[in-house]
Scaffold this motif. Structure first.
Motif, mmCIF file in Angstrom:
data_model
loop_
_atom_site.group_PDB
_atom_site.id
_atom_site.type_symbol
_atom_site.label_atom_id
_atom_site.label_comp_id
_atom_site.label_asym_id
_atom_site.label_seq_id
_atom_site.Cartn_x
_atom_site.Cartn_y
_atom_site.Cartn_z
ATOM 1 N N GLU A 46 -41.583 13.409 -54.219
ATOM 2 C CA GLU A 46 -40.353 14.251 -53.699
ATOM 3 C C GLU A 46 -40.669 15.719 -53.642
ATOM 4 O O GLU A 46 -40.112 16.304 -52.275
ATOM 5 C CB GLU A 46 -39.186 13.823 -54.439
ATOM 6 N N ASP A 47 -41.134 16.541 -54.419
ATOM 7 C CA ASP A 47 -41.126 17.831 -54.433
ATOM 8 C C ASP A 47 -42.062 18.299 -53.370
ATOM 9 O O ASP A 47 -41.892 19.345 -52.688
ATOM 10 C CB ASP A 47 -41.615 18.133 -55.902
ATOM 11 N N GLU A 48 -43.239 17.467 -53.304
ATOM 12 C CA GLU A 48 -44.285 17.950 -52.190
ATOM 13 C C GLU A 48 -43.510 17.603 -50.888
ATOM 14 O O GLU A 48 -43.883 18.492 -49.852
ATOM 15 C CB GLU A 48 -45.439 16.944 -52.526
ATOM 16 N N ARG A 49 -42.712 16.685 -50.759
ATOM 17 C CA ARG A 49 -42.191 16.250 -49.503
ATOM 18 C C ARG A 49 -41.292 17.654 -49.020
ATOM 19 O O ARG A 49 -41.143 18.016 -47.821
ATOM 20 C CB ARG A 49 -41.460 14.987 -49.504
ATOM 21 N N LEU A 103 -41.696 20.181 -45.708
ATOM 22 C CA LEU A 103 -40.336 20.154 -45.013
ATOM 23 C C LEU A 103 -39.637 21.531 -44.617
ATOM 24 O O LEU A 103 -39.501 21.944 -43.823
ATOM 25 C CB LEU A 103 -39.247 19.164 -45.425
ATOM 26 N N ASP A 104 -39.818 22.343 -46.019
ATOM 27 C CA ASP A 104 -39.294 23.822 -46.004
ATOM 28 C C ASP A 104 -40.340 24.515 -45.167
ATOM 29 O O ASP A 104 -39.958 25.402 -44.324
ATOM 30 C CB ASP A 104 -38.986 24.138 -47.399
ATOM 31 N N GLY A 105 -41.692 24.277 -45.256
ATOM 32 C CA GLY A 105 -42.688 25.040 -44.717
ATOM 33 C C GLY A 105 -42.678 24.834 -43.227
ATOM 34 O O GLY A 105 -42.619 25.844 -42.278
ATOM 35 N N ASN A 161 -41.997 27.561 -40.446
ATOM 36 C CA ASN A 161 -42.601 28.002 -39.032
ATOM 37 C C ASN A 161 -41.942 27.920 -37.812
ATOM 38 O O ASN A 161 -42.101 28.507 -36.809
ATOM 39 C CB ASN A 161 -43.807 27.004 -39.130
ATOM 40 N N TRP A 162 -40.839 26.863 -37.791
ATOM 41 C CA TRP A 162 -40.110 26.814 -36.639
ATOM 42 C C TRP A 162 -39.189 27.925 -36.339
ATOM 43 O O TRP A 162 -38.940 28.391 -35.071
ATOM 44 C CB TRP A 162 -39.345 25.245 -36.669
ATOM 45 N N GLU A 200 -38.226 15.901 -38.138
ATOM 46 C CA GLU A 200 -37.633 14.432 -37.950
ATOM 47 C C GLU A 200 -38.247 13.447 -38.747
ATOM 48 O O GLU A 200 -37.666 12.447 -39.513
ATOM 49 C CB GLU A 200 -37.390 14.093 -36.727
ATOM 50 N N LEU A 201 -39.561 13.405 -38.780
ATOM 51 C CA LEU A 201 -40.509 12.210 -39.554
ATOM 52 C C LEU A 201 -40.208 12.320 -40.866
ATOM 53 O O LEU A 201 -40.117 11.589 -41.678
ATOM 54 C CB LEU A 201 -41.776 12.598 -39.059
ATOM 55 N N PHE A 202 -40.392 13.892 -41.527
ATOM 56 C CA PHE A 202 -40.261 13.977 -42.747
ATOM 57 C C PHE A 202 -38.718 13.714 -43.385
ATOM 58 O O PHE A 202 -38.682 13.331 -44.657
ATOM 59 C CB PHE A 202 -40.637 15.599 -43.238
ATOM 60 N N GLU A 203 -37.741 14.077 -42.585
ATOM 61 C CA GLU A 203 -36.561 13.603 -42.920
ATOM 62 C C GLU A 203 -36.191 12.215 -42.882
ATOM 63 O O GLU A 203 -35.328 11.754 -43.643
ATOM 64 C CB GLU A 203 -35.338 14.537 -41.984
ATOM 65 N N LYS A 204 -36.724 11.444 -42.090
ATOM 66 C CA LYS A 204 -36.383 10.354 -41.806
ATOM 67 C C LYS A 204 -37.016 9.289 -42.696
ATOM 68 O O LYS A 204 -36.387 8.156 -43.295
ATOM 69 C CB LYS A 204 -36.767 9.690 -40.453
ATOM 70 N N HIS A 205 -38.032 9.597 -43.138
ATOM 71 C CA HIS A 205 -38.873 8.643 -43.918
ATOM 72 C C HIS A 205 -38.964 9.170 -45.478
ATOM 73 O O HIS A 205 -39.575 10.378 -45.635
ATOM 74 C CB HIS A 205 -40.452 8.314 -43.462
#
Length: 255
Positions: free
Chosen positions: A191-194, A198-200, A204-205, A243-248
């Motif tokens: 969960e920490d890696e995800r 996601l924060d990175g 970048n965005w 969206e992929l990392f937030e959804k799964h």
């Protein structure tokens, strides 16, 4: 030199006339059928005067009251239950039978029933003539009644097939993940890696978004246009990844 104007002995010879051979005339195989059909549609009296019908006799002229409807013979009317036994007339010393007395207030009861009752739904009807003939709509067949269909309430076939395909694809995916776990080719992100990834991606965005906001409004040159399109493509790809990392919640990566 011999010419056509000069006489010649060859002109006295009899020349056999050559007749041009004409090709055989085409005859349709449907010719006889067409003749029969053309003649079959004719009536015997169409070209030979009116049809011969029997001439009425002089005695068969129209008589008085001949076309009036014939009514049945008049008969005396009788009631079907006229022979039944009627009760006798009560005597003067007999008292009429009195019913049971009740304390029910019919006025209040009727008022409460009318207030609490559900309004009646008007029946569906249709008018099929200009004179206003009214008929019920549901038994006429003009309104489809789906509860009367044979397959009413059943799951459609395409939904059953789609559910089976989704289940089969999920089973194949689970088998693939289990096989890779067994071989050690995949590992699950914590969960920490995800959250860190996601924060990175979001950082970048935001960085590209700040640069995109600083671009010139007018893209009058090819480099400006290419840079703007490249930054838009990068932001769209980052949005899909976010969206992929937030959804799964469960994400597997290869070792």
């Amino acid at each position: 030199m011999t010419t056509y104007d000069e006489p010649s002995i060859y002109n006295l010879l009899t020349v056999e006339e050559k007749k041009e051979k004409k090709p055989k005339k085409h005859t349709s195989k449907f010719r006889e059928t067409v003749k029969e059909e053309y003649v079959a549609g004719r009536d015997t009296y169409k070209t030979m005067g009116p049809a011969k019908v029997p001439v009425p006799k002089p005695t068969d002229y129209l008589k008085k009251h001949e076309k009036e409807p014939q009514l049945p013979n008049k008969e005396e009317f009788h009631y079907p239950d006229e022979n039944r036994k009627r009760p006798p007339v009560p005597k003067k010393d007999e008292l009429p039978l009195m019913g049971l007395k009740t304390t029910k207030n019919f006025i209040n009861t009727n008022a409460v029933e009318n207030i609490t009752s559900v309004p009646k739904v008007p029946a569906k009807k249709y008018v099929d003539t200009r004179h206003g003939d009214v008929h019920n709509l549901i038994p006429s067949g003009f309104e489809p009644v789906f509860v009367h269909k044979k397959d009413f309430g059943e799951v459609p076939t395409y939904l059953v097939k789609r559910k089976e395909e989704v289940k089969r694809a999920q089973d194949e995916y689970d088998q693939y993940i289990a096989e890779n776990f067994r071989r050690g080719a995949l590992r699950q992100l914590t969960e920490d890696e995800r959250h860190a990834i996601l924060d990175g991606l979001k950082a970048n965005w935001e960085d590209i978004q700040d640069q995109y906001q600083g671009l010139s409004v007018v893209t009058d040159t090819a480099p400006k246009k290419q840079k703007k399109e490249r930054m838009e493509a990068q932001m769209k790809q980052l949005e899909r990844d976010i969206e992929l990392f937030e959804k799964h919640k469960l994400i597997y990566i290869g070792n």
